[in-house]
Design a protein around this motif. Structure first.
Motif, short mmCIF file in Angstrom:
data_model
loop_
_atom_site.label_atom_id
_atom_site.label_comp_id
_atom_site.label_asym_id
_atom_site.label_seq_id
_atom_site.Cartn_x
_atom_site.Cartn_y
_atom_site.Cartn_z
N SER A 84 -6.62 -3.19 4.85
CA SER A 84 -6.38 -3.45 3.43
C SER A 84 -5.77 -4.82 3.18
CB SER A 84 -5.45 -2.38 2.85
OG SER A 84 -4.10 -2.65 3.26
N GLY A 85 -5.18 -5.38 4.22
CA GLY A 85 -4.54 -6.67 4.04
C GLY A 85 -3.16 -6.61 3.42
N ALA A 86 -2.66 -5.40 3.22
CA ALA A 86 -1.31 -5.26 2.66
C ALA A 86 -0.28 -5.77 3.67
CB ALA A 86 -1.03 -3.80 2.31
N THR A 87 0.82 -6.30 3.16
CA THR A 87 1.88 -6.75 4.07
C THR A 87 2.98 -5.71 4.18
OG1 THR A 87 3.10 -7.84 2.29
CG2 THR A 87 1.45 -9.15 3.47
N ALA B 220 0.31 -13.94 5.46
CA ALA B 220 -0.30 -13.28 4.32
C ALA B 220 -0.57 -14.28 3.22
CB ALA B 220 0.62 -12.19 3.81
N ILE B 221 0.08 -15.38 3.33
CA ILE B 221 -0.06 -16.36 2.27
C ILE B 221 -1.21 -17.33 2.53
CG2 ILE B 221 1.10 -18.36 1.27
CD1 ILE B 221 3.20 -15.61 2.49
N GLU B 222 -1.51 -17.47 3.80
CA GLU B 222 -2.63 -18.36 4.13
C GLU B 222 -3.88 -17.80 3.52
OE1 GLU B 222 -2.88 -17.96 8.23
OE2 GLU B 222 -1.08 -19.15 8.65
N ARG B 223 -4.34 -18.36 2.50
CA ARG B 223 -5.62 -17.94 1.99
C ARG B 223 -6.35 -19.15 1.43
NH1 ARG B 223 -4.95 -15.76 -3.46
NH2 ARG B 223 -4.51 -13.63 -2.83
N PRO B 224 -7.63 -18.97 1.31
CA PRO B 224 -8.54 -20.05 0.93
C PRO B 224 -8.12 -20.76 -0.35
CG PRO B 224 -9.60 -17.89 0.91
CD PRO B 224 -8.32 -17.76 1.62
N ALA C 25 0.84 -1.21 0.00
CA ALA C 25 0.00 0.00 0.00
C ALA C 25 0.87 1.25 0.00
CB ALA C 25 -0.90 0.00 1.23
N TYR C 26 0.34 2.31 -0.59
CA TYR C 26 0.98 3.62 -0.48
C TYR C 26 0.04 4.51 0.32
CZ TYR C 26 2.70 8.27 -1.62
OH TYR C 26 3.16 9.56 -1.53
N ALA C 27 0.54 5.01 1.43
CA ALA C 27 -0.23 5.92 2.27
C ALA C 27 0.08 7.34 1.82
CB ALA C 27 0.12 5.73 3.74
N VAL D 130 -2.20 -0.97 -3.63
CA VAL D 130 -3.36 -0.17 -3.26
C VAL D 130 -2.94 1.20 -2.73
CG1 VAL D 130 -4.66 -2.22 -2.67
CG2 VAL D 130 -3.45 -0.99 -0.87
N GLU D 131 -3.77 2.17 -3.02
CA GLU D 131 -3.51 3.52 -2.51
C GLU D 131 -4.43 3.80 -1.33
OE1 GLU D 131 -3.56 6.68 -5.39
OE2 GLU D 131 -2.73 5.35 -6.92
N LEU D 132 -3.84 4.33 -0.27
CA LEU D 132 -4.63 4.74 0.89
C LEU D 132 -4.47 6.25 1.08
CD1 LEU D 132 -3.40 1.95 3.34
CD2 LEU D 132 -5.41 1.89 1.85
N GLY D 133 -5.48 6.83 1.68
CA GLY D 133 -5.32 8.25 1.99
C GLY D 133 -6.10 9.13 1.05
#
Lengths: 348, 348
Positions: A230-233, A331-335, A177-179, A208-211
């Motif tokens: 956001s779920g960003a790492t 972050a890798i654990e996903r369905p 993400a970019y804040a 993703v952009e935040l802010g």
DNA sequence: CGAAACAGTGAAAAGGTTTGCAGAATGTAC
DNA sequence: GTACATTCTGCAAACCTTTTCACTGTTTCG
């Protein structure tokens, strides 16, 4: 009271013209006289009256420096550079703080312009139109902003952003993400643009952009919650203060950098090494920027050589410290159908 | 090029004297003429040439500000205050950074003195003799230092130290250390003196002096080890940076503030709220100090009223945050008749 | 040896403003 | 109507320096 050129002339037994020349244009006066006059002047502690000199030469021997906030260490450093270089060049520096207020800025520039040979405008907050107006009225140099062909000094914001991104990607981060900082900030536009360009070039990444957030600690607090959601790492913050606030918010929420989320900043302000974890950040050599702006202004004003020459962006440097690390496994654990691996996530 | 008083006079159909008076001494000119002239001047965008004015009045309309280091947020704040107040009073501010170097300081003061109406010397590093020399040559105000009857603005260092001590004692601390700053620092002398006075008045407490340490993060690192070794349960640091370094060192050694050792600082620089734990510190209202120094200088220079008047110390305020807490129990667990104890160590 | 170039110096103007002084205009008191 | 005070305005000096121009005396070249 003060010793004038007339006093020196009388004491040395020459005319005032000779004294003036002996000091200002030594090659025009005979060796013997010159030495004699210079010694007399020094002995008497003579210093030319700058007002009188300015009156006739039209030059003041000083430059103006306008900054949004002197308490901000970023501008403190710039000031330091400007002041040092100016003094080395025989110029004095008028300083003005605008309190981040464009109205004050306009007034300050106007009143300063009349009493200096040129003005350095640092991170100016005024509109393009106003800035062009300033430029039309007096010689100016823009720092941290580009506008038309007004001489300016800028950092390589895009390059800085790319180094951070490359760093984070190399650590295995795939959702970054970019804040963002204030919309009015030119630097922020540059970084945002570079971020988008990077996203475009790397379709396999999830960017993703935040802010936008205010460029302070408080902005980082806001950004923290959004970043978590956001779920960003990894988060790249507009500046170091936002990064610090963000990290603090993580801590409040029971998370930590870089363990849960990596955080990087911009500027490399002194605070970066005072907080824990020390901040990974992009160093902006601000003192150097101050120096460069003086050089540019003096070149423009004195027109010694290339007036209007284009100055390349000042290169910046990524400084990796403890606030960034390898992407967390969670972050890798996903369905389902896309198993547990990061390599896979990003499709590589 | 620039519009002069002559142009205005011609446009308004009056003499230049009248223009000058209409602007500078409005009461001396007839209502009608005054209004007419003022409007003409404004319409033409006339601004008096400060060099010409200075030449005849002997005043420059500007003041000088000399600081050791613009990158230090402490001085940034002072600058901000000085600059704001000066501008409000119609004065411009020349700034000079001495890089903490007394030699540079002397040179800067000398060259600045000639082009300003007065100089504000902030935390000056020169010797008493040199400072007295400056004062003899031009109107100066000392900030953060007292010397003879040179006008000066200072903080209530002693009061600040006493508040911290009272705070710590109230929290149950009995063995308290002071991590001293540079010997050349006037502020440090004040605080040290107050610390000793406090020790004298409180024979039941165990007070130890550590240091001197450089007033930076690195100094805090050094101080940290000494503090641990001393067995003190609370440390008062010369300034916030030292406090931050000290806390960081505790962390490196597996201890933490305030759990193991309480830590307090001085200055309340912005960093205090950026680090974890937030710093308990003594707030020095620096912007206010900047303003006060301008007022004092202007009073002295313009001699409007009390030149040489004595300005009381600016009061300071203890700000309690998270870096100080109740004394740890272990410090209290002590074997009876006065064995292993810290009180004993220092011999009171 | 004469003319011309040249080096070194001084006199004086110019730069924009403030301000003491004097003059003009108006009002006041006798 | 005169003398005088008062109010307003303009002239001119002064502030200190740089710089143009002219002048003097010396050197260079033909």
């Amino acid at each position: 009271m003060a010793v004038t050129i007339r006093d020196v002339a009388k004491a040395a037994g020459v005319s005032i013209s000779t004294v003036s020349r002996a000091l200002a244009a030594p090659e025009q006066v005979a060796e013997a006289t010159r030495v004699h006059v210079q010694e007399t002047a020094r002995a008497m502690g003579y210093r030319p009256n700058r007002a009188a000199r300015g009156l006739i030469t039209g030059r003041t021997g000083s430059i103006g420096l306008v900054v949004p906030d002197l308490e901000n260490p970023f501008f403190g450093s710039v000031c330091k550079g400007v002041q040092a270089r100016a003094r080395a060049a025989g110029y004095a520096v008028f300083i003005a703080d605008t309190d981040e207020d464009p109205m004050v800025e306009a007034e300050v520039v106007r009143s300063l312009a009349k009493q200096v040979d040129g003005v350095i405008l640092c991170s100016v907050r005024s509109t393009d139109a106003d800035v062009e107006h300033f430029a039309a009225e007096s010689p100016i140099v823009l720092v941290n902003r580009k506008l038309g062909d007004i001489p300016s000094i800028t950092f390589d914001n895009g390059g800085g952003l790319r180094s951070v991104m490359a760093h984070l990607v190399a650590l295995g981060h795939r959702k970054i993400a970019y804040a963002a900082g204030p919309v009015t900030s030119w630097s922020n536009s540059e970084r945002t643009a570079a971020f988008r360009a990077f996203a475009f070039e790397s379709p396999d990444l999830d960017l993703v952009e935040l802010g936008n957030f205010p460029p302070f600690f408080s902005g980082g607090i806001q950004a923290g919650d959004l970043a978590i959601a956001s779920g960003a790492t990894a988060v790249v913050s507009f500046n170091d203060l936002v990064a610090v606030g963000l990290i603090d918010r993580l801590r409040q929420r029971g998370l930590s950098a870089p363990h849960d989320i990596s955080v990087a900043g911009f500027d490399n302000v002194p605070v970066s090494t005072l907080v824990w974890p020390n901040l990974t950040t992009v160093d902006f050599p601000r003192v150097q920027m101050g120096r460069a702006s003086v050089d540019l202004l003096l070149d423009t004003v004195l027109e010694r050589a290339g007036a209007g020459r284009v100055v390349p962006d000042i290169p910046v440097e990524l400084i990796v410290r403890q606030s960034t690390g390898v992407a967390p496994v969670r972050a890798i654990e996903r369905p389902d159908d896309r198993p547990i691996l990061q390599t896979q996530l990003s499709g590589t």
